[in-house]
Design a protein around this motif. Structure first.
Motif, short mmCIF file in Angstrom:
data_model
loop_
_atom_site.label_atom_id
_atom_site.label_comp_id
_atom_site.label_asym_id
_atom_site.label_seq_id
_atom_site.Cartn_x
_atom_site.Cartn_y
_atom_site.Cartn_z
N GLY A 110 0.79 -1.22 0.00
CA GLY A 110 0.00 0.00 0.00
C GLY A 110 0.83 1.27 0.00
N ILE A 111 2.08 1.17 -0.45
CA ILE A 111 2.97 2.33 -0.48
C ILE A 111 3.07 2.84 -1.92
CG2 ILE A 111 5.33 3.15 -0.05
CD1 ILE A 111 5.54 0.98 2.10
N LYS A 112 2.67 4.08 -2.14
CA LYS A 112 2.65 4.64 -3.48
C LYS A 112 4.07 4.91 -3.98
CE LYS A 112 -1.90 6.77 -2.89
NZ LYS A 112 -2.68 8.03 -2.91
N PRO A 113 4.27 4.85 -5.31
CA PRO A 113 5.61 5.08 -5.87
C PRO A 113 6.27 6.37 -5.41
CG PRO A 113 4.16 4.21 -7.56
CD PRO A 113 3.30 4.47 -6.36
N GLY A 114 5.48 7.44 -5.27
CA GLY A 114 6.04 8.72 -4.87
C GLY A 114 6.56 8.75 -3.44
N MET A 115 6.21 7.75 -2.64
CA MET A 115 6.66 7.68 -1.26
C MET A 115 8.00 6.95 -1.13
SD MET A 115 3.00 6.75 0.53
CE MET A 115 3.70 6.67 2.19
N LEU A 116 8.41 6.28 -2.18
CA LEU A 116 9.67 5.52 -2.16
C LEU A 116 10.85 6.44 -2.44
CD1 LEU A 116 8.46 2.51 -4.34
CD2 LEU A 116 8.61 2.58 -1.84
N ARG A 117 12.02 6.09 -1.94
CA ARG A 117 13.25 6.78 -2.30
C ARG A 117 13.99 5.90 -3.31
NH1 ARG A 117 13.60 7.02 3.24
NH2 ARG A 117 15.67 6.09 3.36
N LEU A 118 14.21 6.45 -4.49
CA LEU A 118 14.77 5.69 -5.60
C LEU A 118 16.14 6.23 -5.98
CD1 LEU A 118 11.57 5.63 -7.85
CD2 LEU A 118 12.23 3.97 -6.09
N TYR A 119 17.05 5.32 -6.34
CA TYR A 119 18.40 5.73 -6.70
C TYR A 119 18.93 4.87 -7.85
CZ TYR A 119 18.10 7.54 -1.94
OH TYR A 119 17.69 8.19 -0.80
N PHE A 120 19.63 5.52 -8.78
CA PHE A 120 20.48 4.77 -9.70
C PHE A 120 21.75 4.48 -8.93
CE2 PHE A 120 23.93 4.81 -12.92
CZ PHE A 120 23.57 3.65 -13.57
N SER A 121 22.16 3.21 -8.85
CA SER A 121 23.22 2.80 -7.94
C SER A 121 24.61 3.23 -8.39
CB SER A 121 23.20 1.29 -7.76
OG SER A 121 23.64 0.64 -8.95
N GLY A 122 24.76 3.63 -9.66
CA GLY A 122 26.08 3.96 -10.18
C GLY A 122 26.79 2.77 -10.79
N ASN A 123 26.14 1.61 -10.78
CA ASN A 123 26.78 0.45 -11.38
C ASN A 123 25.76 -0.51 -11.98
OD1 ASN A 123 28.81 -1.30 -12.16
ND2 ASN A 123 29.14 -2.18 -10.14
N LYS A 124 25.19 -1.40 -11.18
CA LYS A 124 24.39 -2.49 -11.73
C LYS A 124 22.89 -2.22 -11.81
CE LYS A 124 27.52 -6.20 -10.24
NZ LYS A 124 27.59 -7.48 -9.50
N GLY A 125 22.42 -1.11 -11.26
CA GLY A 125 20.98 -0.92 -11.35
C GLY A 125 20.42 0.11 -10.40
N PHE A 126 19.49 -0.32 -9.54
CA PHE A 126 18.72 0.62 -8.75
C PHE A 126 18.57 0.15 -7.30
CE2 PHE A 126 17.44 0.98 -13.14
CZ PHE A 126 17.51 2.35 -13.35
N HIS A 127 18.52 1.13 -6.40
CA HIS A 127 18.19 0.88 -5.01
C HIS A 127 16.82 1.50 -4.73
CE1 HIS A 127 22.78 0.78 -3.93
NE2 HIS A 127 22.39 -0.26 -4.64
N ILE A 128 16.00 0.75 -4.03
CA ILE A 128 14.66 1.22 -3.64
C ILE A 128 14.58 1.18 -2.12
CG2 ILE A 128 12.19 0.79 -3.78
CD1 ILE A 128 12.75 -0.74 -6.41
N ILE A 129 14.32 2.33 -1.51
CA ILE A 129 14.16 2.40 -0.05
C ILE A 129 12.68 2.54 0.25
CG2 ILE A 129 14.81 3.57 2.07
CD1 ILE A 129 17.15 2.27 0.57
N ILE A 130 12.16 1.62 1.06
CA ILE A 130 10.74 1.56 1.39
C ILE A 130 10.55 2.12 2.80
CG2 ILE A 130 8.73 0.06 1.52
CD1 ILE A 130 10.38 -2.06 -0.02
N PRO A 131 9.76 3.18 2.97
CA PRO A 131 9.61 3.81 4.29
C PRO A 131 8.77 2.96 5.24
CG PRO A 131 8.13 4.83 2.72
CD PRO A 131 8.95 3.85 1.93
N THR A 132 9.42 1.99 5.88
CA THR A 132 8.71 1.06 6.75
C THR A 132 9.21 1.08 8.19
OG1 THR A 132 10.24 -0.69 6.07
CG2 THR A 132 8.14 -0.53 4.89
N LYS A 133 10.18 1.95 8.52
CA LYS A 133 10.78 1.86 9.86
C LYS A 133 9.79 2.13 10.97
CE LYS A 133 12.68 6.56 9.69
NZ LYS A 133 13.94 7.35 9.67
N ASN A 134 8.73 2.88 10.68
CA ASN A 134 7.72 3.14 11.70
C ASN A 134 6.67 2.03 11.79
OD1 ASN A 134 8.81 5.65 12.47
ND2 ASN A 134 7.82 6.66 10.76
N GLU A 135 6.74 1.08 10.84
CA GLU A 135 5.79 -0.02 10.84
C GLU A 135 6.14 -1.07 11.90
OE1 GLU A 135 3.00 -0.29 8.97
OE2 GLU A 135 3.42 1.73 8.24
N TRP A 136 7.44 -1.40 12.01
CA TRP A 136 7.86 -2.48 12.90
C TRP A 136 8.76 -2.00 14.04
CZ3 TRP A 136 8.48 -3.60 7.41
CH2 TRP A 136 7.39 -4.29 6.90
N GLY A 137 9.20 -0.76 13.99
CA GLY A 137 9.99 -0.19 15.08
C GLY A 137 11.27 -0.95 15.34
#
Length: 208
Positions: A110-137
């Motif tokens: 249920g996390i919309k694309p605009g809420m994700l932090r996206l990065y081109f890794s500089g080498n093999k592809g992409f990193h996706i950071i999912i804002p879940t730290k407040n979900e499980w503490g």
């Protein structure tokens, strides 16, 4: 259990090559959130902003050492396709894998694309950071939860690296240089991920 009591330090580190050509990795530089920016900038300066890493998790601190039983942080996904930083076809493959991962995250978490932090890794592809730290503490098994998410996403995005979910994992720092490719890890928007080709991705982004 309070997050401030148990998850109060994050690790920094960097890769290096000695004059004799031997590769090494310096880590275990731990700092609080308030210290993090200053120590990171110092490490960038001393190492030409190349191959700089930060802990994927904040880790608890007691008796002078980290306690991996209590960790805290966002979930992360690493899309790895060999040649993605050089070959437009491989880049497109990595991009399509990232898009499939984002669709899964939206549909199942249920996390919309605009809420994700996206990065081109500089080498093999992409990193996706999912804002879940407040979900499980704070949790002694948070990395296992994140690995389970990655395993499930890998059914639709097959080039996810699922072997990076130990509690002491470090990830490449944004706007630092990948020593293998000479390219920066850069933040990108969801629209950029959708629309851009390899050349655009290499030219765009904040590389300050």
């Amino acid at each position: 259990v309070s997050q401030s009591r148990y998850s109060d330090k994050r690790e920094l580190g960097y890769a290096y090559v000695t004059k004799s050509g031997k590769k090494g990795f310096k880590r275990n530089v731990f700092c609080t959130e308030s210290e993090f920016s200053a120590k990171l900038e110092d490490m960038r300066s001393k190492n030409n902003n190349t191959d700089i890493y930060a802990g994927a998790y904040f880790r608890s601190w007691g008796k002078g050492k980290p306690d991996d039983e209590q960790i805290y942080g966002d979930a992360y996904i690493d899309i790895d396709v060999d040649g993605a930083c050089r070959d437009p076809e491989k880049y497109e493959e990595a991009k399509n894998e990232a898009m499939e991962a984002i669709k899964w995250i939206n549909a199942n978490l249920g996390i919309k694309p605009g809420m994700l932090r996206l990065y081109f890794s500089g080498n093999k592809g992409f990193h996706i950071i999912i804002p879940t730290k407040n979900e499980w503490g704070v949790s002694s098994y948070l990395n296992s939860i994140h690995m389970s998410i990655a395993d499930k996403i890998s059914y639709v995005a097959h080039d996810i690296d699922t072997g990076i979910y130990d509690t002491a994992r470090v990830l490449r720092v944004v706007n630092s240089i990948n020593g293998k490719s000479g390219l920066y890890k850069v933040p990108i928007s969801y629209n950029q991920l959708q629309e851009y080709c390899l050349g655009n991705c290499l030219m765009e982004g904040d590389v300050s």
